[in-house]
Design a protein around this motif. Structure first.
Motif, short mmCIF file in Angstrom:
data_model
loop_
_atom_site.label_atom_id
_atom_site.label_comp_id
_atom_site.label_asym_id
_atom_site.label_seq_id
_atom_site.Cartn_x
_atom_site.Cartn_y
_atom_site.Cartn_z
N MET A 106 0.83 -1.21 0.00
CA MET A 106 0.00 0.00 0.00
C MET A 106 0.87 1.26 0.00
SD MET A 106 -3.23 -0.84 -0.10
CE MET A 106 -2.69 -2.13 -1.22
N GLU A 107 1.99 1.20 0.69
CA GLU A 107 2.90 2.34 0.72
C GLU A 107 3.44 2.62 -0.68
OE1 GLU A 107 6.82 3.73 3.28
OE2 GLU A 107 6.59 1.60 2.78
N ARG A 108 3.84 1.58 -1.36
CA ARG A 108 4.37 1.72 -2.72
C ARG A 108 3.29 2.24 -3.67
NH1 ARG A 108 8.85 -1.52 -4.69
NH2 ARG A 108 8.68 -2.54 -2.66
N PHE A 109 2.07 1.68 -3.53
CA PHE A 109 0.97 2.11 -4.39
C PHE A 109 0.63 3.58 -4.15
CE2 PHE A 109 -1.37 -1.99 -5.79
CZ PHE A 109 -0.18 -2.51 -6.27
N ALA A 110 0.76 4.03 -2.90
CA ALA A 110 0.52 5.44 -2.61
C ALA A 110 1.48 6.31 -3.42
CB ALA A 110 0.68 5.71 -1.12
N ALA A 111 2.74 5.92 -3.45
CA ALA A 111 3.74 6.68 -4.20
C ALA A 111 3.45 6.65 -5.69
CB ALA A 111 5.13 6.13 -3.90
N TYR A 112 3.05 5.50 -6.21
CA TYR A 112 2.72 5.40 -7.63
C TYR A 112 1.57 6.34 -7.99
CZ TYR A 112 5.48 1.03 -7.66
OH TYR A 112 6.48 0.08 -7.55
N ALA A 113 0.56 6.39 -7.12
CA ALA A 113 -0.58 7.27 -7.37
C ALA A 113 -0.15 8.73 -7.31
CB ALA A 113 -1.69 6.99 -6.37
N TYR A 114 0.65 9.08 -6.31
CA TYR A 114 1.14 10.45 -6.21
C TYR A 114 1.91 10.85 -7.47
CZ TYR A 114 0.03 10.71 -1.19
OH TYR A 114 -0.61 10.75 0.02
N ALA A 115 2.68 9.92 -8.01
CA ALA A 115 3.48 10.22 -9.20
C ALA A 115 2.61 10.55 -10.41
CB ALA A 115 4.38 9.03 -9.53
N GLN A 116 1.40 10.02 -10.44
CA GLN A 116 0.51 10.24 -11.59
C GLN A 116 -0.42 11.43 -11.39
OE1 GLN A 116 -1.05 6.28 -13.25
NE2 GLN A 116 -0.30 5.69 -11.22
N SER A 117 -0.32 12.10 -10.25
CA SER A 117 -1.19 13.24 -9.98
C SER A 117 -0.66 14.50 -10.66
CB SER A 117 -1.30 13.46 -8.47
OG SER A 117 -0.11 14.04 -7.97
N ASN A 118 -1.45 15.57 -10.54
CA ASN A 118 -1.03 16.87 -11.07
C ASN A 118 -0.61 17.83 -9.96
OD1 ASN A 118 -1.68 16.17 -13.78
ND2 ASN A 118 -3.85 16.54 -13.34
N ASP A 119 -0.30 17.28 -8.80
CA ASP A 119 0.01 18.08 -7.61
C ASP A 119 1.49 17.98 -7.27
OD1 ASP A 119 0.27 19.20 -5.10
OD2 ASP A 119 -1.61 18.39 -4.34
N PRO A 120 2.24 19.07 -7.38
CA PRO A 120 3.68 19.03 -7.06
C PRO A 120 3.96 18.57 -5.63
CG PRO A 120 3.17 21.02 -8.29
CD PRO A 120 1.86 20.38 -7.95
N ASP A 121 3.08 18.92 -4.68
CA ASP A 121 3.29 18.46 -3.30
C ASP A 121 3.16 16.94 -3.21
OD1 ASP A 121 3.72 21.03 -2.36
OD2 ASP A 121 1.60 21.34 -1.84
N ALA A 122 2.22 16.41 -3.98
CA ALA A 122 2.06 14.95 -4.02
C ALA A 122 3.29 14.30 -4.66
CB ALA A 122 0.80 14.57 -4.78
N TRP A 123 3.87 14.95 -5.67
CA TRP A 123 5.10 14.40 -6.26
C TRP A 123 6.20 14.29 -5.22
CZ3 TRP A 123 5.13 18.37 -10.87
CH2 TRP A 123 4.04 18.10 -11.71
N GLN A 124 6.31 15.31 -4.37
CA GLN A 124 7.33 15.28 -3.33
C GLN A 124 7.09 14.12 -2.36
OE1 GLN A 124 10.04 16.95 -3.05
NE2 GLN A 124 9.83 18.86 -4.21
N LYS A 125 5.84 13.90 -2.00
CA LYS A 125 5.52 12.78 -1.11
C LYS A 125 5.88 11.45 -1.77
CE LYS A 125 1.58 15.04 1.18
NZ LYS A 125 0.09 14.95 1.39
#
Length: 263
Positions: free
Chosen positions: A189-208
């Motif tokens: 789930m931790e890894r999947f969270a990062a994968y989802a953040y990577a596909q978002s349009n939010d720079p803060d999410a990219w950092q996470k």
């Protein structure tokens, strides 16, 4: 007559003495999840459902099973409004049974939504609207379930999947995957969270997402997917060459075209 009054007074006194103890025991049982809270329904709830739920008492579990079976019958008739109505009653009767919330959301966000999306008898605009309405309903069901079960990793995971596969709100998906992991969900789930953040349009999410994947990379927990999304985030965050991992991005294999519609 005096004896009756004396007996009544003794009973009242006994009740007054016993009440604080019963309240304390009831509070402890509810805190430990061994006793359910009374059902609290909003003003907008259907009064017929509220009356049934309030009157069943200890038979609520049995009644929930019966209504669930009825909902399955309506599912076979693709009567989605009735399915939703019955599962609404089921979840009111057993609000701390995560399986009921999961099933209710699955019927709306996947079964009903797909039924309308591929229903050729409807106009395309109406098909799209009904699809989105039922996906939104599935999200609402899971969010309501999480108000009763805020630390249930399975419900967080299912909410993440709906956002990742249906609403395409990848930041919301990442947050839900992360909450699942934080609440005791499976490690991926931790890894999947990062994968989802990577596909978002939010720079803060990219950092996470980058922070999660870089930590896993440094811990030698490397997979091709981790490398792929880590390289993606390096590009999005414009990291200098000296801060990038030395691995090359894996080459994604393009699958052959599938026959029939893709869902």
């Amino acid at each position: 007559m005096n004896r009756k009054l004396q007996a009544l007074a003794v009973l009242l006194l006994f009740g007054v003495v016993k009440l604080p103890l019963e309240q304390h025991v009831t509070h402890e049982l509810r805190t430990q999840g061994m006793l359910q809270e009374p059902i609290r329904l909003g003003v907008g709830e259907d009064l017929g459902q509220a009356g049934i739920a309030a009157s069943l008492g200890g038979l609520r579990g049995l009644a929930a099973c019966i209504f669930q079976l009825r909902a399955h019958v309506e599912f076979t008739y693709v009567n989605w409004a009735k399915v939703d109505s019955l599962y609404k009653l089921v979840t009111r009767l057993q609000p701390r049974n995560s399986r009921y919330w999961e099933e209710a959301a699955w019927h709306m966000a996947y079964n009903a939504a797909s039924y309308y999306l591929y229903n050729q008898e409807l106009k395309p605009a109406l098909r799209g609207q009904l699809y989105h309405d039922h996906v939104k309903r599935g999200v609402a069901i899971l969010e309501e379930g999480l108000r009763f079960l805020p630390r249930n990793p399975r419900l967080w995971e299912k909410l993440a999947e709906v956002h990742a596969k249906r609403t395409y709100q990848f930041k919301d998906a990442g947050d839900a995957y992360w909450n699942s992991f934080q609440c005791g969900g499976l490690n991926y789930m931790e890894r999947f969270a990062a994968y989802a953040y990577a596909q978002s349009n939010d720079p803060d999410a990219w950092q996470k997402g980058y922070a999660i994947l870089k930590r896993l990379y440094d811990a030698k927990k490397v997979t091709p997917g981790l490398i792929e999304f880590l390289k993606m985030l390096e590009e999005k965050l414009h990291l200098p060459a000296g801060q990038r991992i030395p691995d090359a991005a894996p080459v994604r294999q393009i699958p052959p075209p599938e026959a029939g519609p893709r869902r």
